[in-house]
Motif scaffolding. Structure first.
Motif, mmCIF file in Angstrom:
data_model
loop_
_atom_site.group_PDB
_atom_site.id
_atom_site.type_symbol
_atom_site.label_atom_id
_atom_site.label_comp_id
_atom_site.label_asym_id
_atom_site.label_seq_id
_atom_site.Cartn_x
_atom_site.Cartn_y
_atom_site.Cartn_z
ATOM 1 N N TYR A 257 -9.943 23.712 36.591
ATOM 2 C CA TYR A 257 -8.503 23.484 36.431
ATOM 3 C C TYR A 257 -7.749 24.814 36.390
ATOM 4 C CZ TYR A 257 -8.897 18.462 35.395
ATOM 5 O OH TYR A 257 -9.105 17.102 35.480
ATOM 6 N N PHE A 258 -8.329 25.788 35.696
ATOM 7 C CA PHE A 258 -7.695 27.098 35.549
ATOM 8 C C PHE A 258 -7.534 27.771 36.913
ATOM 9 C CE2 PHE A 258 -7.779 31.675 34.854
ATOM 10 C CZ PHE A 258 -6.887 31.835 33.800
ATOM 11 N N MET A 259 -8.587 27.743 37.719
ATOM 12 C CA MET A 259 -8.529 28.370 39.038
ATOM 13 C C MET A 259 -7.543 27.654 39.961
ATOM 14 S SD MET A 259 -10.449 30.962 38.792
ATOM 15 C CE MET A 259 -10.572 31.471 40.508
ATOM 16 N N ALA A 260 -7.295 26.375 39.688
ATOM 17 C CA ALA A 260 -6.336 25.596 40.486
ATOM 18 C C ALA A 260 -4.921 25.703 39.912
ATOM 19 C CB ALA A 260 -6.771 24.142 40.547
ATOM 20 N N ASP A 261 -4.716 26.585 38.919
ATOM 21 C CA ASP A 261 -3.412 26.790 38.276
ATOM 22 C C ASP A 261 -2.918 25.548 37.533
ATOM 23 O OD1 ASP A 261 -3.461 29.330 39.315
ATOM 24 O OD2 ASP A 261 -2.132 28.877 40.998
ATOM 25 N N ASN A 262 -3.823 24.660 37.166
ATOM 26 C CA ASN A 262 -3.460 23.470 36.395
ATOM 27 C C ASN A 262 -3.700 23.798 34.917
ATOM 28 O OD1 ASN A 262 -2.988 20.919 35.362
ATOM 29 N ND2 ASN A 262 -4.024 19.872 37.047
ATOM 30 N N TYR A 263 -2.786 24.599 34.365
ATOM 31 C CA TYR A 263 -2.999 25.161 33.039
ATOM 32 C C TYR A 263 -2.878 24.113 31.933
ATOM 33 C CZ TYR A 263 -2.386 29.389 35.743
ATOM 34 O OH TYR A 263 -2.527 30.372 36.700
ATOM 35 N N GLU A 264 -2.074 23.092 32.138
ATOM 36 C CA GLU A 264 -1.905 22.052 31.120
ATOM 37 C C GLU A 264 -3.212 21.293 30.910
ATOM 38 O OE1 GLU A 264 -0.068 20.478 28.154
ATOM 39 O OE2 GLU A 264 1.246 21.579 29.541
ATOM 40 N N PHE A 265 -3.849 20.848 31.996
ATOM 41 C CA PHE A 265 -5.131 20.156 31.889
ATOM 42 C C PHE A 265 -6.224 21.097 31.369
ATOM 43 C CE2 PHE A 265 -4.552 16.430 35.097
ATOM 44 C CZ PHE A 265 -3.720 15.822 34.183
ATOM 45 N N GLY B 217 -5.463 31.499 25.758
ATOM 46 C CA GLY B 217 -4.368 32.465 25.659
ATOM 47 C C GLY B 217 -3.660 32.669 26.985
ATOM 48 N N ILE B 218 -4.438 32.798 28.056
ATOM 49 C CA ILE B 218 -3.842 32.995 29.382
ATOM 50 C C ILE B 218 -3.076 31.744 29.811
ATOM 51 C CG2 ILE B 218 -4.332 33.466 31.808
ATOM 52 C CD1 ILE B 218 -6.808 35.034 30.853
ATOM 53 N N CYS B 219 -3.642 30.572 29.520
ATOM 54 C CA CYS B 219 -2.946 29.319 29.852
ATOM 55 C C CYS B 219 -1.597 29.238 29.145
ATOM 56 C CB CYS B 219 -3.802 28.114 29.472
ATOM 57 S SG CYS B 219 -5.217 27.826 30.545
ATOM 58 N N TYR B 220 -1.594 29.561 27.849
ATOM 59 C CA TYR B 220 -0.336 29.549 27.106
ATOM 60 C C TYR B 220 0.667 30.540 27.709
ATOM 61 C CZ TYR B 220 -1.561 26.568 23.115
ATOM 62 O OH TYR B 220 -1.867 25.482 22.303
ATOM 63 N N ALA B 221 0.181 31.715 28.119
ATOM 64 C CA ALA B 221 1.065 32.711 28.731
ATOM 65 C C ALA B 221 1.673 32.173 30.020
ATOM 66 C CB ALA B 221 0.295 33.998 28.996
ATOM 67 N N GLN B 222 0.852 31.512 30.830
ATOM 68 C CA GLN B 222 1.335 30.960 32.090
ATOM 69 C C GLN B 222 2.324 29.814 31.862
ATOM 70 O OE1 GLN B 222 0.847 32.078 35.151
ATOM 71 N NE2 GLN B 222 -0.502 33.733 34.479
#
Length: 255
Positions: free
Chosen positions: A70-78, A111-116
């Protein structure tokens, strides 16, 4: 006198042996208890590693895998909170497996997801939980924290954190000079200016590049094919072309 001493030595030795035996017999239970305690502690450590720590590390790594997709697909919420298909999210992995390496890595991902997602306070909170000594990972995460501080309006703290990231990244002389020049420029630009985020992202990128780091080329075609099939669905023609290119490199011995 010497003859008398020779007669006394065996007596002294017998007396010492008797005293030692008496001491051991007297405190036998305490000795046995102490030895048993050592065995239990050592056995407990080995048992924890074998039956708890290693299985937990494996479970944490497996739980992390879907989130990384999910992270690599920029789906940070999931990636952060999980989906309805069984993946619980980086937050859950970090909480449930916090003592494992994979669990600690989940903090960095969170942390990176929250930043994005623009939730900079939460981003700093989770990034601060992750400690890395790697010359590539550590500067990148620290630069992300610096970016978050700047986005929250804490420009001085953000600039200081970005400078620490540059120190850890071990920038070459020219890159360091460019970094310091652009950082000084950022401090003069109003946050509302169109170029502000461009400038900030440029500084962050400078600290995340692998300055001075080299890796040895791995031209194993079987390994390359496994990696391509694991990380990229479809694209058969593209993957075939990549493998052909790697095969030519193996034959020529040149990059």
């Amino acid at each position: 006198m010497a003859e008398k001493k020779q007669i006394q030595d065996p007596l002294d030795l017998d007396q010492a042996m008797s005293s030692s035996e008496a001491f051991i017999i007297k405190y036998k239970n305490k000795f046995l208890a102490g030895i048993a305690a050592i065995v239990i502690v050592v056995g407990g450590v080995l048992g924890y590693q074998h039956f708890i720590s290693e299985p937990n590390e494996k479970k944490a790594s497996e739980a992390l895998f879907k989130g990384e997709q999910y992270f690599m697909a920029d789906n940070y919420e999931f990636a952060l909170n999980g989906d309805s298909l069984g993946f619980k999210g980086f937050l859950n992995v970090a909480n449930e497996f916090g003592g494992t390496d994979a669990g600690k890595l989940a903090n960095a991902y969170a942390g990176i997801c929250y930043a994005q997602l623009g939730q900079y306070e939460n981003a700093v909170k989770f990034l601060d939980k992750f400690n890395a000594n790697d010359q590539l990972v550590s500067p990148a995460l620290m630069a992300t924290m610096g970016n978050c501080y700047v986005q929250m309006g804490q420009l001085d703290k953000g600039a200081a954190t970005l400078m620490k990231a540059a120190d850890k990244a071990n920038l070459p002389k020219k890159a360091r000079a460019a970094f310091e020049k652009e950082l000084a420029k950022l401090e003069r630009i109003p946050m509302q200016a169109p170029d502000y985020n461009v400038q900030l992202n440029y500084l962050q990128t400078l600290t995340t590049l692998p300055w001075g780091k080299k890796t040895q080329d791995n031209l194993n075609l079987n390994n390359a094919e496994r990696q391509l099939n694991r990380d990229h669905y479809g694209l058969e023609k593209v993957k075939e072309r990549i493998l052909e290119h790697l095969a030519m490199l193996r034959v020529s011995g040149k990059m």
